[in-house]
Design an enzyme around this catalytic site. Structure first.
Site, PDB file in Angstrom:
ATOM      1  N   ASP A 117       4.849   0.926  11.695  1.00  0.00           N
ATOM      2  CA  ASP A 117       3.649   0.223  11.228  1.00  0.00           C
ATOM      3  C   ASP A 117       3.597  -1.236  11.699  1.00  0.00           C
ATOM      4  O   ASP A 117       2.544  -1.868  11.613  1.00  0.00           O
ATOM      5  CB  ASP A 117       3.588   0.241   9.687  1.00  0.00           C
ATOM      6  CG  ASP A 117       3.140   1.589   9.159  1.00  0.00           C
ATOM      7  OD1 ASP A 117       2.696   2.431   9.960  1.00  0.00           O
ATOM      8  OD2 ASP A 117       3.234   1.794   7.931  1.00  0.00           O
ATOM      9  N   ILE A 123       2.180  18.777   8.510  1.00  0.00           N
ATOM     10  CA  ILE A 123       2.716  18.699   7.136  1.00  0.00           C
ATOM     11  C   ILE A 123       3.733  19.816   6.886  1.00  0.00           C
ATOM     12  O   ILE A 123       4.032  20.142   5.742  1.00  0.00           O
ATOM     13  CB  ILE A 123       1.597  18.726   6.067  1.00  0.00           C
ATOM     14  CG1 ILE A 123       0.687  19.950   6.264  1.00  0.00           C
ATOM     15  CG2 ILE A 123       0.792  17.452   6.079  1.00  0.00           C
ATOM     16  CD1 ILE A 123      -0.241  20.193   5.080  1.00  0.00           C
ATOM     17  N   ASP A 124       4.282  20.393   7.968  1.00  0.00           N
ATOM     18  CA  ASP A 124       5.222  21.514   7.800  1.00  0.00           C
ATOM     19  C   ASP A 124       6.438  21.124   6.953  1.00  0.00           C
ATOM     20  O   ASP A 124       6.929  21.918   6.150  1.00  0.00           O
ATOM     21  CB  ASP A 124       5.661  22.046   9.178  1.00  0.00           C
ATOM     22  CG  ASP A 124       6.233  20.961  10.063  1.00  0.00           C
ATOM     23  OD1 ASP A 124       5.607  19.886  10.136  1.00  0.00           O
ATOM     24  OD2 ASP A 124       7.306  21.162  10.662  1.00  0.00           O
ATOM     25  N   LEU A 125       6.924  19.893   7.107  1.00  0.00           N
ATOM     26  CA  LEU A 125       8.119  19.483   6.343  1.00  0.00           C
ATOM     27  C   LEU A 125       7.793  19.362   4.850  1.00  0.00           C
ATOM     28  O   LEU A 125       8.625  19.679   3.998  1.00  0.00           O
ATOM     29  CB  LEU A 125       8.677  18.157   6.871  1.00  0.00           C
ATOM     30  CG  LEU A 125       9.099  18.151   8.351  1.00  0.00           C
ATOM     31  CD1 LEU A 125       9.585  16.771   8.780  1.00  0.00           C
ATOM     32  CD2 LEU A 125      10.200  19.180   8.586  1.00  0.00           C
ATOM     33  N   ARG A 154       0.625  14.409  13.266  1.00  0.00           N
ATOM     34  CA  ARG A 154       0.829  14.305  11.826  1.00  0.00           C
ATOM     35  C   ARG A 154       0.796  15.653  11.082  1.00  0.00           C
ATOM     36  O   ARG A 154      -0.033  15.851  10.187  1.00  0.00           O
ATOM     37  CB  ARG A 154      -0.161  13.302  11.217  1.00  0.00           C
ATOM     38  CG  ARG A 154      -0.183  11.998  11.983  1.00  0.00           C
ATOM     39  CD  ARG A 154      -0.890  10.901  11.273  1.00  0.00           C
ATOM     40  NE  ARG A 154      -0.013  10.173  10.367  1.00  0.00           N
ATOM     41  CZ  ARG A 154      -0.365   9.092   9.700  1.00  0.00           C
ATOM     42  NH1 ARG A 154      -1.553   8.606   9.814  1.00  0.00           N
ATOM     43  NH2 ARG A 154       0.486   8.489   8.899  1.00  0.00           N
ATOM     44  N   CYS A 183      -5.218   7.634   9.754  1.00  0.00           N
ATOM     45  CA  CYS A 183      -5.401   7.081  11.094  1.00  0.00           C
ATOM     46  C   CYS A 183      -5.077   8.129  12.156  1.00  0.00           C
ATOM     47  O   CYS A 183      -4.181   8.952  11.974  1.00  0.00           O
ATOM     48  CB  CYS A 183      -4.472   5.886  11.284  1.00  0.00           C
ATOM     49  SG  CYS A 183      -4.991   4.450  10.358  1.00  0.00           S
ATOM     50  N   ARG A 239      -8.415  -0.666   4.858  1.00  0.00           N
ATOM     51  CA  ARG A 239      -7.603   0.404   4.263  1.00  0.00           C
ATOM     52  C   ARG A 239      -6.244  -0.130   3.802  1.00  0.00           C
ATOM     53  O   ARG A 239      -5.651   0.400   2.870  1.00  0.00           O
ATOM     54  CB  ARG A 239      -7.358   1.526   5.284  1.00  0.00           C
ATOM     55  CG  ARG A 239      -8.585   2.350   5.614  1.00  0.00           C
ATOM     56  CD  ARG A 239      -8.209   3.567   6.437  1.00  0.00           C
ATOM     57  NE  ARG A 239      -6.987   4.113   5.903  1.00  0.00           N
ATOM     58  CZ  ARG A 239      -5.965   4.575   6.639  1.00  0.00           C
ATOM     59  NH1 ARG A 239      -6.057   4.581   7.945  1.00  0.00           N
ATOM     60  NH2 ARG A 239      -4.882   5.015   6.074  1.00  0.00           N
ATOM     61  N   LYS A 268       0.839  -1.214   0.000  1.00  0.00           N
ATOM     62  CA  LYS A 268       0.000   0.000   0.000  1.00  0.00           C
ATOM     63  C   LYS A 268       0.866   1.254   0.000  1.00  0.00           C
ATOM     64  O   LYS A 268       0.619   2.191  -0.765  1.00  0.00           O
ATOM     65  CB  LYS A 268      -0.893  -0.005   1.243  1.00  0.00           C
ATOM     66  CG  LYS A 268      -1.557   1.327   1.533  1.00  0.00           C
ATOM     67  CD  LYS A 268      -2.411   1.276   2.771  1.00  0.00           C
ATOM     68  CE  LYS A 268      -1.743   1.710   4.038  1.00  0.00           C
ATOM     69  NZ  LYS A 268      -1.586   3.170   4.199  1.00  0.00           N
ATOM     70  N   ASN A 269       1.883   1.260   0.850  1.00  0.00           N
ATOM     71  CA  ASN A 269       2.662   2.494   1.016  1.00  0.00           C
ATOM     72  C   ASN A 269       3.605   2.776  -0.151  1.00  0.00           C
ATOM     73  O   ASN A 269       4.257   3.813  -0.182  1.00  0.00           O
ATOM     74  CB  ASN A 269       3.440   2.463   2.344  1.00  0.00           C
ATOM     75  CG  ASN A 269       2.502   2.591   3.528  1.00  0.00           C
ATOM     76  OD1 ASN A 269       1.368   3.029   3.382  1.00  0.00           O
ATOM     77  ND2 ASN A 269       2.960   2.182   4.704  1.00  0.00           N
ATOM     78  N   ARG A 297      -4.275   9.683   4.741  1.00  0.00           N
ATOM     79  CA  ARG A 297      -3.110  10.537   4.937  1.00  0.00           C
ATOM     80  C   ARG A 297      -2.318  10.730   3.627  1.00  0.00           C
ATOM     81  O   ARG A 297      -1.810  11.807   3.335  1.00  0.00           O
ATOM     82  CB  ARG A 297      -2.236   9.879   6.009  1.00  0.00           C
ATOM     83  CG  ARG A 297      -0.856  10.442   6.140  1.00  0.00           C
ATOM     84  CD  ARG A 297      -0.836  11.719   6.917  1.00  0.00           C
ATOM     85  NE  ARG A 297       0.502  12.256   7.042  1.00  0.00           N
ATOM     86  CZ  ARG A 297       0.784  13.425   7.552  1.00  0.00           C
ATOM     87  NH1 ARG A 297      -0.177  14.197   8.020  1.00  0.00           N
ATOM     88  NH2 ARG A 297       2.015  13.843   7.627  1.00  0.00           N
TER      89      ARG A 297
HETATM   90  C1  UD1 Z   1       4.888   7.411   8.599  1.00  0.00           C
HETATM   91  C2  UD1 Z   1       6.018   6.427   8.766  1.00  0.00           C
HETATM   92  C3  UD1 Z   1       5.893   5.416   7.663  1.00  0.00           C
HETATM   93  C4  UD1 Z   1       4.513   4.792   7.763  1.00  0.00           C
HETATM   94  C5  UD1 Z   1       3.394   5.834   7.730  1.00  0.00           C
HETATM   95  C6  UD1 Z   1       2.023   5.250   8.008  1.00  0.00           C
HETATM   96  C7  UD1 Z   1       8.335   6.744   9.482  1.00  0.00           C
HETATM   97  C8  UD1 Z   1       9.534   7.607   9.422  1.00  0.00           C
HETATM   98  N1  UD1 Z   1       7.283   7.124   8.746  1.00  0.00           N
HETATM   99  O1  UD1 Z   1       5.010   8.039   7.334  1.00  0.00           O
HETATM  100  O2  UD1 Z   1       6.882   4.433   7.770  1.00  0.00           O
HETATM  101  O3  UD1 Z   1       4.302   3.880   6.743  1.00  0.00           O
HETATM  102  O4  UD1 Z   1       3.651   6.793   8.719  1.00  0.00           O
HETATM  103  O5  UD1 Z   1       1.893   4.821   9.297  1.00  0.00           O
HETATM  104  O6  UD1 Z   1       8.332   5.720  10.132  1.00  0.00           O
HETATM  105  N2  UD1 Z   1       6.358  15.050  10.775  1.00  0.00           N
HETATM  106  C9  UD1 Z   1       6.430  16.402  11.013  1.00  0.00           C
HETATM  107  N3  UD1 Z   1       6.175  17.266   9.976  1.00  0.00           N
HETATM  108  C10 UD1 Z   1       5.871  16.832   8.730  1.00  0.00           C
HETATM  109  C11 UD1 Z   1       5.814  15.445   8.488  1.00  0.00           C
HETATM  110  C12 UD1 Z   1       6.045  14.592   9.536  1.00  0.00           C
HETATM  111  O7  UD1 Z   1       6.686  16.838  12.131  1.00  0.00           O
HETATM  112  O8  UD1 Z   1       5.671  17.653   7.831  1.00  0.00           O
HETATM  113  C13 UD1 Z   1       6.589  14.102  11.874  1.00  0.00           C
HETATM  114  C14 UD1 Z   1       5.308  13.372  12.242  1.00  0.00           C
HETATM  115  O9  UD1 Z   1       4.551  14.083  13.192  1.00  0.00           O
HETATM  116  C15 UD1 Z   1       5.822  12.080  12.800  1.00  0.00           C
HETATM  117  C16 UD1 Z   1       7.069  11.817  11.974  1.00  0.00           C
HETATM  118  O10 UD1 Z   1       7.458  13.086  11.436  1.00  0.00           O
HETATM  119  O11 UD1 Z   1       6.208  12.244  14.137  1.00  0.00           O
HETATM  120  C17 UD1 Z   1       6.846  10.759  10.877  1.00  0.00           C
HETATM  121  O12 UD1 Z   1       6.271  11.358   9.837  1.00  0.00           O
HETATM  122  P1  UD1 Z   1       6.324  10.892   8.315  1.00  0.00           P
HETATM  123  O13 UD1 Z   1       7.380   9.906   8.027  1.00  0.00           O
HETATM  124  O14 UD1 Z   1       6.229  12.088   7.495  1.00  0.00           O
HETATM  125  O15 UD1 Z   1       4.929  10.224   8.270  1.00  0.00           O
HETATM  126  P2  UD1 Z   1       4.341   9.456   7.118  1.00  0.00           P
HETATM  127  O16 UD1 Z   1       4.813   9.934   5.806  1.00  0.00           O
HETATM  128  O17 UD1 Z   1       2.878   9.425   7.405  1.00  0.00           O
END
Ligand code: UD1
Length: 438
Positions: A316, A134-136, A132, A127, A408, A33-34, A103
């Site tokens: 995960d 999205i600043d990055l 979560r 979820c 999902r 999926k990912n 997401r």
């Molecule tokens: C994350 C998991 C991914 C998993 C997915 C679904 C990691 C590194 N990432 O990916 O393996 O498949 O969830 O469960 O294990 N963050 C920020 N700002 C941002 C983006 C992220 O602060 O703009 C923080 C999040 O709050 C979190 C961490 O970074 O604490 C992980 O985020 P990210 O890897 O971006 O999340 P996903 O892409 O959803």
């Protein structure tokens, strides 16, 4: 109105598991999926037809297809193959209801912006496992020249011309890496994504983009170097196997006992997890794309399990492995370093007799000899996978509600385990849906 009723009606299903049947046989692991979701988002960049094989039939994938269609792509499914004709992308707005389905919808931001020069969308769903933000994602796109404004929760993005740049990620965010890659692939000039995520799903996205004509390489340090190309053509790509689905089956074998051969599993993607299963006392045999796991009797606790970005233990997989270790001999400490709120499965595991204490990002699991069946509810995708694992190992009958979360990310989870000899059924649920967080 009728459609709304139909949608609610679809949710009313439950999974019933009679546990303690050892799992035996061979199972093929579904497509990831990912990996599939960002690849479908990448199709927006393509001025042509992309054929995506091994695309799992999941509600999240259906949500991505709905977004593609909304943007003007023609999408057809034949079995596990999706054909995406994105020659005529005509729209840059994604409606809120589609964004909130999952997401991964946020990864369409990079591709829509790069393809059309504009993007209008709201914050994504998914979820409820933490903040979560999205600043990055936004700062990576800004570094590439995007102008982004937020008005009443809606992101209005513009980029007349995206330009290559150095994108420095302070944390190897999977989603932000994907967004940066998609925008940089067709930007003017070269981009270096420093601190990029190293998850195998990122490499699968890179493989897809390169097959479409992009020029992306990983440096020795693990950064991503992107030489921008003006346009991408279609290609044929097979989605990589799902390492989390593989890990869920492995956890179920650990919990229920048995001997299972997983086909289309890549042990190299699971190194940290394999170490955990070995420490717990499971027997493993690995091939290039196969993995055999055998377990008998009570497992051992694993003193310390910490989730980390890849190649560390995946967040995960935390819930499913915790479910397995609930009946291991001894105490396991689990630390969740990726998300601040990813222990929603603990309440349901406790209902089944598990002894778990949670304090912030740490959970102490005190192994008990056996879990017992109970009526429980999945409140997020991986929590749902964990409850199926727990149910397969438990004495008696477990009834799992909140099946829509499981759907999902797991394709027909009951069929997968039935093939291995489990007593597991999906049935309509006339009872009220349990309250869930989403
Ligand atoms: C994350 C998991 C991914 C998993 C997915 C679904 C990691 C590194 N990432 O990916 O393996 O498949 O969830 O469960 O294990 N963050 C920020 N700002 C941002 C983006 C992220 O602060 O703009 C923080 C999040 O709050 C979190 C961490 O970074 O604490 C992980 O985020 P990210 O890897 O971006 O999340 P996903 O892409 O959803």
């Amino acid at each position: 109105m009728r459609q709304k009723q139909k949608k609610v009606g679809l949710r009313m299903e439950k999974i019933i598991v009679c546990g303690q049947n050892p799992l035996r046989g061979t199972v093929r692991v579904q497509g990831a999926k990912n990996a599939a979701l960002p690849i479908l988002a990448a199709c927006v960049l393509v001025s042509g037809v992309s054929t995506i094989e091994n695309c799992p039939d999941l509600s999240d994938v259906r949500a991505a297809v709905a977004i593609l269609k909304r943007l003007g792509c023609a999408v057809k499914r034949s079995g596990h193959t999706l054909t995406v004709d994105s020659r005529f992308v005509s729209c840059y707005t994604i409606p809120n209801e589609l964004m909130r389905e999952m997401r991964s919808s946020i990864v369409f931001l990079g591709s829509v912006l790069a393809r059309t020069g504009k993007a209008v969308l709201c914050a994504p769903g998914g979820c409820a496992i933490g903040r979560r933000p999205i600043d990055l994602h936004l700062s990576a796109l800004r570094a590439l020249g995007a102008q982004i404004e937020e008005q009443n929760g809606v992101l209005c993005c513009r980029a007349n011309r995206l330009c290559g740049a150095v994108v420095a990620l302070p944390f190897p965010s999977v989603g932000a890496t994907e967004n940066a890659l998609l925008a940089a692939a067709v930007a003017n000039g070269d981009t270096l994504i420093c601190g990029a995520a190293k998850e195998p799903e990122i490499d699968d996205l890179v493989l897809f983009l390169n097959r479409c004509g992009a020029k992306i390489t990983r440096t020795e340090r693990g950064d991503l170097f992107v030489r921008g190309t003006p346009w991408l053509h279609g290609c044929r790509h097979r989605v990589m196997p799902d390492r989390i689905a593989a890990l869920t089956v492995m956890a179920a074998v650990g919990a229920a006992g048995g001997n299972v051969m997983l086909q289309d599993a890549v042990p190299g993607h699971l190194t940290a997890a394999l170490g955990v299963f070995c420490k717990a006392g499971c027997l493993l045999e690995t091939g290039e794309r196969t993995l055999r796991i055998a377990a008998e009797g009570r497992l051992n606790a694993v003193p310390f399990l910490q989730t980390r970005p890849h190649p560390g233990f995946p967040t995960d997989g935390q819930a499913a492995v915790m479910a397995m270790l609930c009946t291991a001999e001894g105490r396991t400490a689990v630390e969740e370093t990726i998300f601040e709120n990813r222990f929603h499965h603990v309440a349901a595991l406790r209902q089944m007799g598990a002894r778990i204490r949670v304090s912030g990002r740490r959970a102490e699991v005190e192994g008990v000899p056996c879990l017992h069946g109970a009526a429980v509810a999945a409140c997020d995708l991986r929590a749902g996978g964990a409850l199926v694992v727990a149910g397969l190992g438990a004495r008696g009958t477990t009834v799992i509600r909140g099946v829509r979360h499981i759907d999902r990310g797991y394709e027909k989870i009951e069929t997968c385990f039935k093939t291995l000899g489990a007593q597991i059924e999906r049935s309509a649920d006339s009872g009220p849906e349990q309250p869930q967080s989403e």
